[in-house]
Motif scaffolding. Sequence first.
Motif, PDB file in Angstrom:
ATOM      1  N   GLN A   1       0.833  -1.203   0.000  1.00 14.07           N
ATOM      2  CA  GLN A   1       0.000   0.000   0.000  1.00 14.07           C
ATOM      3  C   GLN A   1       0.868   1.254   0.000  1.00 14.07           C
ATOM      4  O   GLN A   1       2.019   1.237   0.464  1.00 14.07           O
ATOM      5  CB  GLN A   1      -0.913   0.007   1.223  1.00 14.07           C
ATOM      6  CG  GLN A   1      -2.039  -1.005   1.159  1.00 14.07           C
ATOM      7  CD  GLN A   1      -3.025  -0.845   2.300  1.00 14.07           C
ATOM      8  OE1 GLN A   1      -2.669  -0.386   3.382  1.00 14.07           O
ATOM      9  NE2 GLN A   1      -4.274  -1.226   2.064  1.00 14.07           N
ATOM     10  N   ALA A   2       0.311   2.321  -0.510  1.00 13.02           N
ATOM     11  CA  ALA A   2       1.012   3.604  -0.497  1.00 13.02           C
ATOM     12  C   ALA A   2       1.435   3.949   0.931  1.00 13.02           C
ATOM     13  O   ALA A   2       0.659   3.752   1.876  1.00 13.02           O
ATOM     14  CB  ALA A   2       0.129   4.697  -1.073  1.00 13.02           C
TER      15      ALA A   2
ATOM     16  N   PRO B   1       2.133   5.330  -5.465  1.00 17.14           N
ATOM     17  CA  PRO B   1       1.667   4.602  -6.666  1.00 17.14           C
ATOM     18  C   PRO B   1       2.575   4.832  -7.879  1.00 17.14           C
ATOM     19  O   PRO B   1       2.734   3.922  -8.709  1.00 17.14           O
ATOM     20  CB  PRO B   1       0.264   5.171  -6.879  1.00 17.14           C
ATOM     21  CG  PRO B   1      -0.192   5.524  -5.498  1.00 17.14           C
ATOM     22  CD  PRO B   1       1.029   6.045  -4.803  1.00 17.14           C
TER      23      PRO B   1
ATOM     24  N   VAL C   1       2.410  -0.568  -6.112  1.00 17.00           N
ATOM     25  CA  VAL C   1       2.013   0.238  -4.966  1.00 17.00           C
ATOM     26  C   VAL C   1       0.567   0.670  -5.177  1.00 17.00           C
ATOM     27  O   VAL C   1       0.256   1.374  -6.145  1.00 17.00           O
ATOM     28  CB  VAL C   1       2.914   1.466  -4.794  1.00 17.00           C
ATOM     29  CG1 VAL C   1       2.528   2.236  -3.530  1.00 17.00           C
ATOM     30  CG2 VAL C   1       4.383   1.049  -4.741  1.00 17.00           C
ATOM     31  N   SER C   2      -0.304   0.230  -4.286  1.00 23.71           N
ATOM     32  CA  SER C   2      -1.718   0.558  -4.414  1.00 23.71           C
ATOM     33  C   SER C   2      -2.045   1.830  -3.628  1.00 23.71           C
ATOM     34  O   SER C   2      -1.436   2.108  -2.596  1.00 23.71           O
ATOM     35  CB  SER C   2      -2.566  -0.599  -3.908  1.00 23.71           C
ATOM     36  OG  SER C   2      -2.329  -0.820  -2.531  1.00 23.71           O
ATOM     37  N   SER C   3      -3.003   2.576  -4.146  1.00 22.27           N
ATOM     38  CA  SER C   3      -3.382   3.843  -3.486  1.00 22.27           C
ATOM     39  C   SER C   3      -4.448   3.620  -2.435  1.00 22.27           C
ATOM     40  O   SER C   3      -5.045   2.557  -2.335  1.00 22.27           O
ATOM     41  CB  SER C   3      -3.872   4.842  -4.542  1.00 22.27           C
ATOM     42  OG  SER C   3      -4.940   4.288  -5.261  1.00 22.27           O
TER      43      SER C   3
END
Length: 127
Positions: free
Chosen positions: A13-14, A88, A125-127
């Motif tokens: 995750q971010a 991200p 990388v997910s927001s």
Amino acid sequence: QVQLVESGGGLVQAGGSLRLSCAASGGTFSSYAMGWLRQAPGKGREFVAAVSGSGFSTYYADSVKGRFTISRDNAKNTVYLQMNSLKPDDTADYFCAGKGGSYYGTELTLPREYDFWGQGTQVTVSS
């Protein structure tokens, strides 16, 4: 012939962190400058960070300065990339690469200057 194998990529995750590793075999590891470069979907390969053979000199792209740290352990023939505060925009395939011979530090920021490459590890990388 030097072979490089990257590991440590994944989904985060971010704001999170990842540590990439690149293990080298063949050649004299300490004689090579090592770099991390990345390629996002639909984009060209870009410089991220590099370290001299001794480990004393490091170089960073402006986009990662203060968030990423490159280091190497010549006894283990391994170079690392510690990535903190991930965004991200950091999503990409990350490649480890090496350069032999003499060089100017600025040359290490150019993907074409590297002599050998690993296969890459994916970082999402997910927001």
